[in-house]
Design an enzyme around this catalytic site. Structure first.
Site, short mmCIF file in Angstrom:
data_model
loop_
_atom_site.label_atom_id
_atom_site.label_comp_id
_atom_site.label_asym_id
_atom_site.label_seq_id
_atom_site.Cartn_x
_atom_site.Cartn_y
_atom_site.Cartn_z
CB SER A 61 -0.95 0.00 1.19
OG SER A 61 -0.26 0.22 2.40
NE ARG A 116 19.73 -11.62 9.18
CZ ARG A 116 18.40 -11.60 9.30
NH1 ARG A 116 17.68 -10.75 8.58
NH2 ARG A 116 17.78 -12.42 10.11
NE ARG A 162 14.89 -11.84 5.71
CZ ARG A 162 14.89 -12.87 6.56
NH1 ARG A 162 13.78 -13.21 7.20
NH2 ARG A 162 16.01 -13.53 6.82
CG LEU A 201 18.24 -4.59 4.75
CD1 LEU A 201 17.83 -3.19 4.32
CD2 LEU A 201 18.41 -5.51 3.54
CG HIS A 217 9.51 1.60 12.70
ND1 HIS A 217 9.70 0.22 12.70
CD2 HIS A 217 9.22 1.93 13.97
CE1 HIS A 217 9.54 -0.23 13.92
NE2 HIS A 217 9.23 0.77 14.72
CD GLU A 261 20.58 2.36 16.73
OE1 GLU A 261 21.29 3.31 16.34
OE2 GLU A 261 19.86 2.40 17.77
CG ASP A 269 13.24 -0.32 13.04
OD1 ASP A 269 12.73 -1.28 13.66
OD2 ASP A 269 13.25 -0.25 11.80
#
Ligand SMILES: Nc1nc2c(c(=O)[nH]1)N[C@@H](CN(C=O)c1ccc(C(=O)N[C@@H](CCC(=O)O)C(=O)O)cc1)CN2
Ligand SMILES: NCC(=O)N[C@@H]1O[C@H](COP(=O)([O-])[O-])[C@@H](O)[C@H]1O
EC number: 2.1.2.2
Length: 221
Positions: A18, A70, A96, A98, A114, A148, A150
């Site tokens: 969205s 990862r 995911r 990163l 976020h 870090e 968020d």
């Protein structure tokens, strides 16, 4: 960016898309000086891929479950992204974590949205955590992406009230309505060269933004 040419944007998704749709709509209406050159999903068969197809935007699936680590996934993801030569990478519900190598490669030109008033409620399940904590308000933050999780410098933030009887779904819906306002705005400002990251801080019109970024007046939207 502030070039005569639209800013080349690659959007990463994991689901509904969205927020991707809000950016597509803004571009198609001529409100955003961007060119979404590709959409990449880490999950197959998600609605966001249909949104890209409908908009005529190249879409790729890089299924993270097919990689042994990862780091291996991020390396493949970086190669896929860089094929499109983006000036901005937009995480739009990309789910995911990163690696530092990846985030350093795009530092200053990668944004995330976020669903909380960062630095509060980093991570997942933010709406339920805010309800469990008895918060009277909640919201959403667009921030630059760093290693870090968020923790990157906030660019734009919008607040919404927590209403009596709210559950995670009703609160998420109220927050998402603001997501579809502030993400296009943040992307527009980046494309115009007004929003940038320097020395680990977000700046708008060359003025350093505070710890919460630019606070939207949501009574107007
Ligand atoms: N190094 C960074 N990576 C990412 C950032 C960031 O700021 N720095 N932002 C996130 C987006 N995000 C919240 O906004 C977020 C996404 C995913 C997760 C998470 O725990 N993911 C799990 C898998 C969960 C799932 O597949 O449903 C994982 O990667 O193991 C936390 C926060 C994007 N990445
Ligand atoms: N931690 C990242 C995170 O939770 N992002 C959230 O995922 C949703 C994706 O919606 P969309 O796919 O419809 O844009 C959005 O609400 C966004 O805030």
């Amino acid at each position: 960016m502030s070039s005569a040419q639209p800013t080349r944007v690659v959007v990463l998704i994991s689901g509904s898309g969205s927020n991707l749709q809000a950016l597509i709509d803004g571009q198609q209406r001529g409100q955003l000086p961007i060119d979404i050159v590709a959409v990449i999903s880490n999950r197959p068969a998600v609605r966001g891929l249909l949104r890209a197809e409908h908009a005529g935007i190249p879409a790729e699936v890089l299924d993270h479950t097919r990689y042994d680590s990862r780091e291996a996934f991020d390396t493949a993801l970086q190669e896929c992204i860089d094929h499109y030569r983006p000036e901005l990478v937009v995480l739009a519900g990309f789910m995911r974590i990163l690696t530092p190598t990846f985030t350093r490669h795009y530092e200053g030109r990668m944004l995330n949205i976020h669903p909380s008033l960062l630095p509060k409620y980093q991570g997942l399940h933010t709406h339920q955590r805010a309800l469990d904590a008895g918060e009277s308000e909640h919201g959403v933050t667009v921030h630059f992406v760093t290693a870090e999780l968020d923790g990157g410098p906030p660019a734009v933030q919008a607040r919404v009230p927590v209403l009596p009887g709210d559950d995670a779904e009703s609160l998420a819906a109220r927050v998402q309505s603001q997501e579809h306002v502030i993400y296009p705005l943040a992307v527009k400002w980046f494309a115009e060269g007004r929003l940038r990251m320097e020395s680990g801080r977000a700046l708008l019109n060359n003025e350093p933004l505070g710890p919460n970024g630019y606070l939207m007046d949501t009574t107007q939207s």
